[in-house]
Design an enzyme around this catalytic site. Structure first.
Site, PDB file in Angstrom:
ATOM      1  CD  GLU A  27      -1.143   0.498   3.675  1.00 45.49           C
ATOM      2  OE1 GLU A  27      -1.726   1.586   3.529  1.00 45.49           O
ATOM      3  OE2 GLU A  27      -1.218  -0.175   4.712  1.00 45.49           O
ATOM      4  CE  LYS A 161       0.289   2.014  15.044  1.00 45.23           C
ATOM      5  NZ  LYS A 161       0.235   1.906  13.587  1.00 45.23           N
TER       6      LYS A 161
HETATM    7  N1  PSU Z   1      -2.737   1.382  10.702  1.00 43.30           N
HETATM    8  C1  PSU Z   1      -1.408   1.465  10.815  1.00 43.30           C
HETATM    9  N2  PSU Z   1      -0.686   2.089   9.850  1.00 43.30           N
HETATM   10  C2  PSU Z   1      -1.273   2.611   8.741  1.00 43.30           C
HETATM   11  C3  PSU Z   1      -2.691   2.508   8.618  1.00 43.30           C
HETATM   12  C4  PSU Z   1      -3.375   1.884   9.609  1.00 43.30           C
HETATM   13  O1  PSU Z   1      -0.883   0.994  11.814  1.00 43.30           O
HETATM   14  O2  PSU Z   1      -0.585   3.173   7.879  1.00 43.30           O
HETATM   15  C5  PSU Z   1      -3.374   3.041   7.381  1.00 43.30           C
HETATM   16  C6  PSU Z   1      -3.679   1.891   6.396  1.00 43.30           C
HETATM   17  O3  PSU Z   1      -3.554   2.406   5.077  1.00 43.30           O
HETATM   18  C7  PSU Z   1      -5.136   1.586   6.677  1.00 43.30           C
HETATM   19  C8  PSU Z   1      -5.664   2.970   6.976  1.00 43.30           C
HETATM   20  O4  PSU Z   1      -5.821   0.982   5.606  1.00 43.30           O
HETATM   21  O5  PSU Z   1      -4.643   3.588   7.736  1.00 43.30           O
HETATM   22  C9  PSU Z   1      -6.966   2.925   7.738  1.00 43.30           C
HETATM   23  O6  PSU Z   1      -7.484   4.208   7.822  1.00 43.30           O
HETATM   24  P1  PSU Z   1      -8.961   4.440   8.417  1.00 43.30           P
HETATM   25  O7  PSU Z   1      -8.835   4.085   9.873  1.00 43.30           O
HETATM   26  O8  PSU Z   1      -9.220   5.891   8.176  1.00 43.30           O
HETATM   27  O9  PSU Z   1      -9.855   3.539   7.667  1.00 43.30           O
END
Ligand code: PSU
Ligand code: MN
Length: 306
Positions: A27, A161
């Site tokens: 990603e 996390k």
């Molecule tokens: N969690 C992490 N590192 C990240 C992300 C999540 O520990 O970089 C990023 C990933 O791209 C994940 C996104 O798909 O955040 C999720 O964002 P949201 O919670 O806004 O859906």
């Protein structure tokens, strides 16, 4: 036009896919919104090197020039790492971003979509999004979880996390019919920590076992993703109390500052890094490297039986 017209795959990756070689999707949101510049630049190239060292081809995905780009050159990777204009693209953003030719980084959700469009079955990330703490009030549930419900890609992640509610995230995945496999563990790892106290559905121990489960699921027509939860190597696993205190503080700060929507996760990631004086960032990189390594091995095993 069909969806192929919105895809731009590098010749190397195209050839690899056509001849059944192992390819691992990566990603770009982890670069643009998950890690600080300039440290993310070294990370971006090292993670690709690790995949190559295992005999697979890396395919970092992003949205540019009206295309879903599968495979970025070093200039494009650098742009993802350094350009502050890069938008965070989830499923709902995709049509707008492609139609208006904006530059955007793909989250787990949109990387799964891009990988599936290209025919890539294995994707390595750091941690997935999930059900946020306090979601009963905020309804903040990452679109990543819905994507697992219908897109046929295996995602290697160090669990999630504890900025998230890990228990509710697992409940949601169960409702969506998503298999959660622990790689060499019975527990859902908590990103910085190799344990969380929450159990996964099944423990698997080899890439071949994982590949077999992928093939069986999709042979059966059971659409959707698979989460391979791969714990951070023990030597980099952080102290629960220390990291949890930083996470609690970051969650509290987000609330106080009224951070909402897609800004929430990047805010929490950056705040935790600051609160831990950068030590969490070393763990973050190591777990992502480890996920890339395992993903390459799984992609290799899958290429032998698919
Ligand atoms: N969690 C992490 N590192 C990240 C992300 C999540 O520990 O970089 C990023 C990933 O791209 C994940 C996104 O798909 O955040 C999720 O964002 P949201 O919670 O806004 O859906
Ligand atoms: Mn959210």
């Amino acid at each position: 036009m069909n969806y192929q017209d919105y895809l731009s795959i590098t010749p190397e990756i195209k050839e690899a896919l056509e001849s059944g070689k192992p390819v691992v999707a990566l990603e770009s949101t982890i670069l643009a919104h998950g890690m600080p510049y300039p440290e993310n630049v070294e990370f971006a190239s090292k993670v690709e090197e690790i995949i190559r060292a295992e005999g697979a081809i890396p395919a970092t995905i992003a949205i540019m020039d009206g295309k879903v780009k599968v495979g970025l050159n070093s200039d494009e990777l650098f742009r993802m790492c350094s350009d502050k204009e890069v938008i965070k693209a989830s499923r709902r953003d995709m049509a707008y971003l492609l139609a208006t030719k904006k530059i955007a980084a793909t989250t787990v959700t949109t990387t799964m979509i891009g990988a599936a469009m290209a025919g890539i079955k294995v994707f390595a990330t750091g941690g997935i999004g999930g059900v946020h703490r306090g979601a009963a009030e905020t309804m903040d549930i990452s679109a990543d979880l819905q994507e697992f419900a219908h897109t046929d890609v295996l995602v290697v992640s160090a669990g999630c996390k504890s900025i998230l509610d890990i228990g509710l995230t697992l409940e949601y995945l169960e409702t969506m019919g998503v298999p959660v496999l622990g790689y060499g563990t019975t527990e859902m790892p908590a990103f910085y920590c190799d344990t969380s106290g929450y159990k996964v559905d099944y423990q698997v121990d080899t890439p071949e076992e994982v590949a077999n489960i992928m093939k069986t699921k999709w042979d059966l027509g059971l659409n959707g993703g698979i989460l391979l939860a791969n714990p951070i190597p023990h030597e980099y696993s952080m102290d629960h109390e220390y990291i949890d205190a930083a996470i609690d503080k970051a969650v509290e700060m987000a609330k106080e500052q009224g951070i909402k929507g897609k800004a929430t996760t990047p805010f929490l990631l950056a705040t935790i890094k600051d609160l831990t004086g950068g030590s969490s960032f070393d763990s973050n990189k190591e777990l992502a490297y480890n996920n890339a390594r395992v993903a390459a091995k799984v992609a290799y095993a899958y290429s032998k039986i698919a």
